[in-house]
Design an enzyme around this catalytic site. Structure first.
Site, PDB file in Angstrom:
ATOM      1  N   GLY A  51       0.756  -1.239   0.000  1.00  0.00           N
ATOM      2  CA  GLY A  51       0.000   0.000   0.000  1.00  0.00           C
ATOM      3  C   GLY A  51       0.784   1.284   0.000  1.00  0.00           C
ATOM      4  O   GLY A  51       0.214   2.346  -0.214  1.00  0.00           O
ATOM      5  N   LEU A  52       2.093   1.229   0.246  1.00  0.00           N
ATOM      6  CA  LEU A  52       2.882   2.458   0.323  1.00  0.00           C
ATOM      7  C   LEU A  52       3.953   2.526  -0.766  1.00  0.00           C
ATOM      8  O   LEU A  52       4.884   3.304  -0.676  1.00  0.00           O
ATOM      9  CB  LEU A  52       3.537   2.599   1.699  1.00  0.00           C
ATOM     10  CG  LEU A  52       2.576   2.673   2.880  1.00  0.00           C
ATOM     11  CD1 LEU A  52       3.354   2.790   4.181  1.00  0.00           C
ATOM     12  CD2 LEU A  52       1.618   3.846   2.734  1.00  0.00           C
ATOM     13  N   SER A  53       3.811   1.680  -1.778  1.00  0.00           N
ATOM     14  CA  SER A  53       4.754   1.653  -2.904  1.00  0.00           C
ATOM     15  C   SER A  53       6.165   1.318  -2.467  1.00  0.00           C
ATOM     16  O   SER A  53       7.136   1.958  -2.864  1.00  0.00           O
ATOM     17  CB  SER A  53       4.728   2.976  -3.669  1.00  0.00           C
ATOM     18  OG  SER A  53       3.489   3.120  -4.311  1.00  0.00           O
ATOM     19  N   SER A  54       6.287   0.281  -1.651  1.00  0.00           N
ATOM     20  CA  SER A  54       7.615  -0.184  -1.254  1.00  0.00           C
ATOM     21  C   SER A  54       8.404  -0.660  -2.464  1.00  0.00           C
ATOM     22  O   SER A  54       9.632  -0.524  -2.504  1.00  0.00           O
ATOM     23  CB  SER A  54       7.501  -1.306  -0.216  1.00  0.00           C
ATOM     24  OG  SER A  54       6.695  -2.364  -0.698  1.00  0.00           O
ATOM     25  N   SER A  55       7.704  -1.199  -3.478  1.00  0.00           N
ATOM     26  CA  SER A  55       8.413  -1.656  -4.681  1.00  0.00           C
ATOM     27  C   SER A  55       9.095  -0.490  -5.386  1.00  0.00           C
ATOM     28  O   SER A  55      10.245  -0.596  -5.830  1.00  0.00           O
ATOM     29  CB  SER A  55       7.445  -2.364  -5.631  1.00  0.00           C
ATOM     30  OG  SER A  55       6.413  -1.496  -6.047  1.00  0.00           O
ATOM     31  N   ALA A  56       8.398   0.644  -5.499  1.00  0.00           N
ATOM     32  CA  ALA A  56       8.993   1.821  -6.133  1.00  0.00           C
ATOM     33  C   ALA A  56      10.136   2.366  -5.288  1.00  0.00           C
ATOM     34  O   ALA A  56      11.160   2.810  -5.825  1.00  0.00           O
ATOM     35  CB  ALA A  56       7.931   2.897  -6.346  1.00  0.00           C
ATOM     36  N   ALA A  57       9.988   2.348  -3.973  1.00  0.00           N
ATOM     37  CA  ALA A  57      11.050   2.826  -3.088  1.00  0.00           C
ATOM     38  C   ALA A  57      12.304   1.973  -3.235  1.00  0.00           C
ATOM     39  O   ALA A  57      13.425   2.487  -3.281  1.00  0.00           O
ATOM     40  CB  ALA A  57      10.569   2.824  -1.637  1.00  0.00           C
TER      41      ALA A  57
ATOM     42  N   ASP B 231       4.123   7.016  -8.028  1.00  0.00           N
ATOM     43  CA  ASP B 231       4.887   6.494  -6.896  1.00  0.00           C
ATOM     44  C   ASP B 231       6.316   7.006  -6.920  1.00  0.00           C
ATOM     45  O   ASP B 231       6.836   7.516  -5.920  1.00  0.00           O
ATOM     46  CB  ASP B 231       4.895   4.963  -6.925  1.00  0.00           C
ATOM     47  CG  ASP B 231       3.512   4.368  -6.863  1.00  0.00           C
ATOM     48  OD1 ASP B 231       2.575   5.067  -6.423  1.00  0.00           O
ATOM     49  OD2 ASP B 231       3.356   3.201  -7.268  1.00  0.00           O
TER      50      ASP B 231
END
Length: 385
Positions: A105-111, A153
């Site tokens: 939900g917090l765009s960990s993949s983009a981070a 993101d």
């Protein structure tokens, strides 16, 4: 480790599900995120460990990128794939990765992707602007990972600025970092915090209906163009932003209802982002929060995402004193809800929503979590600890 990158998670307050259609978005980088500690390897070796996921990842950055392996190392390989499209990569990294929140939900993949892009660039003396970092990470997620999203993101994570709202136009790539227009609190800070409520469920957008929704938006745009006898572009180059709102209003009742709902979400979100910027500039958190609630209502009924668990948290947020507004976070398929809250009521908010949610879903008692956050600067190198 010699180098340390902090890549924040992000939240989108208004403008969700519209970046891939070249819409407007708004959001913040958070003070929670991904930490990557690394050294540079001269022989091109990439060796990575994660304190969140099991196993180790190893490959050579000089070699052709393998197809996806179905594990957390795909993001390290994806960042390599995207950078190699423009640059020669000779040096690798040896590092350790750690996230500060649950996945979902917090765009960990983009981070994570942004952290890898920055690390590989550092190792190979490549200079990238923050926006170029965002673009590269976006290419990795779309072309290698296989998620047909926009750049929201990555933009929030790379461009974010503490105590500022990011407004980003996903068609022109123009953006503004807007300071809050209201008074500071008695203690000198801003009069709000950002709350994250994790349902206890995690999800992968690649395996959700996210890509289907993106395609439905394009079909909606095609429908309107066809009804208007307008020139039609190829599917991959068609976006809702290509369609004037007046044309949508003219033909919406002739369209299949599913596609009309997707278009309605896009156009209503576009309008809400413009209003949200005005509310933020005026320091009107009640107005700003109401727009975030309206955004979530459109996500529920027009975009048709969410889950019973997320909806339970969202409904609890709506009736809890001190919550200005909020919505599902990410694509809204499981994951988390976010809210803009009054800091003086944070303890009561946390308690009330937890009790309301777990009364309905007691099976998540051990995995449900709440985090009270602040806005943050975007992804950056951290001075030696």
């Amino acid at each position: 480790m010699q180098y340390h990158i902090f890549s924040p998670y992000r939240i989108c307050t208004v403008g969700a599900h519209s970046d891939h259609q070249h819409g407007l978005i708004s959001g913040f980088a958070l003070d929670k995120g991904i930490d990557l500690w690394f050294d540079i390897t001269a022989d091109g070796t990439v060796d990575l460990e994660s304190r969140t996921f099991d196993g180790k990842i190893s490959f050579n950055i000089q070699e052709e990128t393998l197809i996806k392996q179905g594990n957390w190392g795909d993001y390290a390989r994806g960042a390599k794939y995207a950078l190699r499209k423009k640059f020669e990569l000779k040096h690798g990294i040896r590092g350790v990765l750690q996230g500060s929140m649950p996945v979902g939900g917090l765009s960990s993949s983009a981070a994570v992707l942004i952290a890898y892009v920055m690390a590989y660039a550092k190792a190979n003396d490549i200079t990238l602007t923050p926006f170029e970092v965002a673009q590269t990470a976006s290419v990795a997620e779309r072309e290698y990972i296989g998620l047909n999203n926009g750049i929201m993101d990555q933009a929030c994570i790379a461009l974010g600025k503490k105590d500022h709202l990011l407004m980003f136009d996903c068609d022109s790539n123009d953006y503004r970092l807007i300071p809050f227009g209201g008074r500071k609190s008695d203690k000198g800070g801003l009069p709000f915090k950002l709350a994250v409520f994790f349902s206890g469920l995690t999800r992968s957008l690649v395996n959700s209906d996210f890509n289907l929704r993106v395609q439905e938006c394009k079909v909606a745009a095609w429908n309107i163009m066809a009804y208007d006898d307008a020139p039609i572009k190829s599917f991959d180059r068609t976006f809702m932003r290509d369609v004037p709102r007046e044309k949508y209003l003219k033909y919406k009742d002739q369209m299949p209802a599913r596609f009309a709902r997707r278009a309605e979400h896009f156009f209503s979100e576009y309008k809400r982002v413009r209003e949200a910027v005005t509310a933020w500039e005026n320091g009107d958190l009640t107005w700003f929060g109401r727009l975030s609630f309206e955004s979530c209502e459109s996500s529920l009924h027009n975009w048709e995402c969410g889950s019973p668990e997320l909806n339970a948290i969202y409904q609890a947020m709506r009736k809890t004193d001190g919550v200005y507004g909020g919505r599902f976070s990410g694509a809204g398929f499981k994951g988390a809800c976010i809210a803009i809250i009054d800091p003086s009521k944070a303890d009561n908010i946390e308690k009330a929503i937890r009790e309301e949610y777990l009364a309905q879903y007691p099976q998540y008692e051990k995995t449900y979590q709440t985090f009270i956050c602040e806005s943050s600067d975007g992804a950056r190198f951290v001075e030696s600890d």
